[in-house]
Design an enzyme around this catalytic site. Sequence first.
Site, PDB file in Angstrom:
ATOM      1  N   LYS A  52     -11.682  -2.288  -3.259  1.00  0.00           N
ATOM      2  CA  LYS A  52     -12.472  -3.346  -2.623  1.00  0.00           C
ATOM      3  C   LYS A  52     -13.966  -3.037  -2.753  1.00  0.00           C
ATOM      4  O   LYS A  52     -14.769  -3.931  -3.043  1.00  0.00           O
ATOM      5  CB  LYS A  52     -12.058  -3.491  -1.143  1.00  0.00           C
ATOM      6  CG  LYS A  52     -10.654  -4.080  -0.990  1.00  0.00           C
ATOM      7  CD  LYS A  52     -10.076  -3.955   0.416  1.00  0.00           C
ATOM      8  CE  LYS A  52      -8.606  -4.370   0.411  1.00  0.00           C
ATOM      9  NZ  LYS A  52      -7.925  -4.257   1.713  1.00  0.00           N
ATOM     10  N   GLN A  96      -8.684  -2.194   7.680  1.00  0.00           N
ATOM     11  CA  GLN A  96      -7.609  -1.833   6.752  1.00  0.00           C
ATOM     12  C   GLN A  96      -6.372  -1.390   7.533  1.00  0.00           C
ATOM     13  O   GLN A  96      -6.468  -0.558   8.431  1.00  0.00           O
ATOM     14  CB  GLN A  96      -8.094  -0.717   5.818  1.00  0.00           C
ATOM     15  CG  GLN A  96      -7.102  -0.327   4.746  1.00  0.00           C
ATOM     16  CD  GLN A  96      -6.832  -1.434   3.723  1.00  0.00           C
ATOM     17  OE1 GLN A  96      -7.717  -2.224   3.402  1.00  0.00           O
ATOM     18  NE2 GLN A  96      -5.617  -1.490   3.224  1.00  0.00           N
ATOM     19  N   ASP A 119      -9.904 -11.427   6.123  1.00  0.00           N
ATOM     20  CA  ASP A 119      -8.498 -11.143   5.824  1.00  0.00           C
ATOM     21  C   ASP A 119      -7.572 -12.243   6.365  1.00  0.00           C
ATOM     22  O   ASP A 119      -6.383 -12.276   6.040  1.00  0.00           O
ATOM     23  CB  ASP A 119      -8.089  -9.813   6.478  1.00  0.00           C
ATOM     24  CG  ASP A 119      -7.811  -8.731   5.461  1.00  0.00           C
ATOM     25  OD1 ASP A 119      -7.524  -9.063   4.302  1.00  0.00           O
ATOM     26  OD2 ASP A 119      -7.867  -7.557   5.849  1.00  0.00           O
TER      27      ASP A 119
END
Length: 282
Positions: A52, A96, A119
């Site tokens: 990322k 994450q 997300d």
Amino acid sequence: MADIINGKELAKNIRQNLKGEVDKLKKNGICPKLAVIMVGDDKASKVYVKNKSKACEEIGIDYEEFLMEEDITINQLLDLIENLNNRKDIHGILLQSPIPKHLDINKAFSKIDYRKDVDGFNPINVGKLSIGEDCFVSCTPFGIVKMLEEYNIDVQGKNVVIIGRSNIVGKPLIQCMLKKNGTVTICHSKTENIKKITADADILISAIGKAKFVTQDMVKNGAVIIDVGINRNNEGKIVGDVDFENVEKKASYITPVPGGVGPMTVAMLMENVVKAAKNMEK
Ligand code: GUN
């Protein structure tokens, strides 16, 4: 033999287009920025986060990483998120997963400002997706939609079978495929006679995390196979959920692992960060 859906190439094109958009935003004084929070020391997460950050760098998106100790409290994590919610220079926040078990991940996702939730895991975005409102869509399902569109694979009226019911992939995929007018069935670890269901799939999407789970006998002739799995085989090689060599002979299209869904997930995250920055401009 199936056509291979080249996610790596598609993702590269998406990143290139995004670079142009970021350049334009910068001319207007906006530099998109992503904050990534990682808690603890999960090996796989480190690899994902590295991918990322590399994508951000390539596109010109600013990137800041927050590494938290394994033993932090939920309040420390929520305080950090609050702080990032309030920062004007940060447009996207990503926590994450997985995070250590003593921390309630849903509480943390709920704390992320839904306008920065790149997300798509905040319940506001989850709800907006289910009622068809504009929102941030979870990156893997979003990437799968993009791949199907780019390869002109029509979902309307098709039997779409999803294996796996995670909040990250399986559940949001239901909404994405419904929006495309697919007839959606979801299978999971308690599903009985899974083969009978998958054998009827025009589009079969596996997100179960088990190497060689999807075998040739589970697949209809001419089916489209999307493999979300990232597993290590006995030789330590990265493989998907699908027995690629054998299933490929029967399918019309298939995604490889690596080089299929994975790079698309990262590209869609980048798209969401740019969208968050644009939204803030409005
Ligand atoms: N862990 C595995 N996949 C993902 C993802 O797409 N987003 C986040 N935040 N964590 C993950």
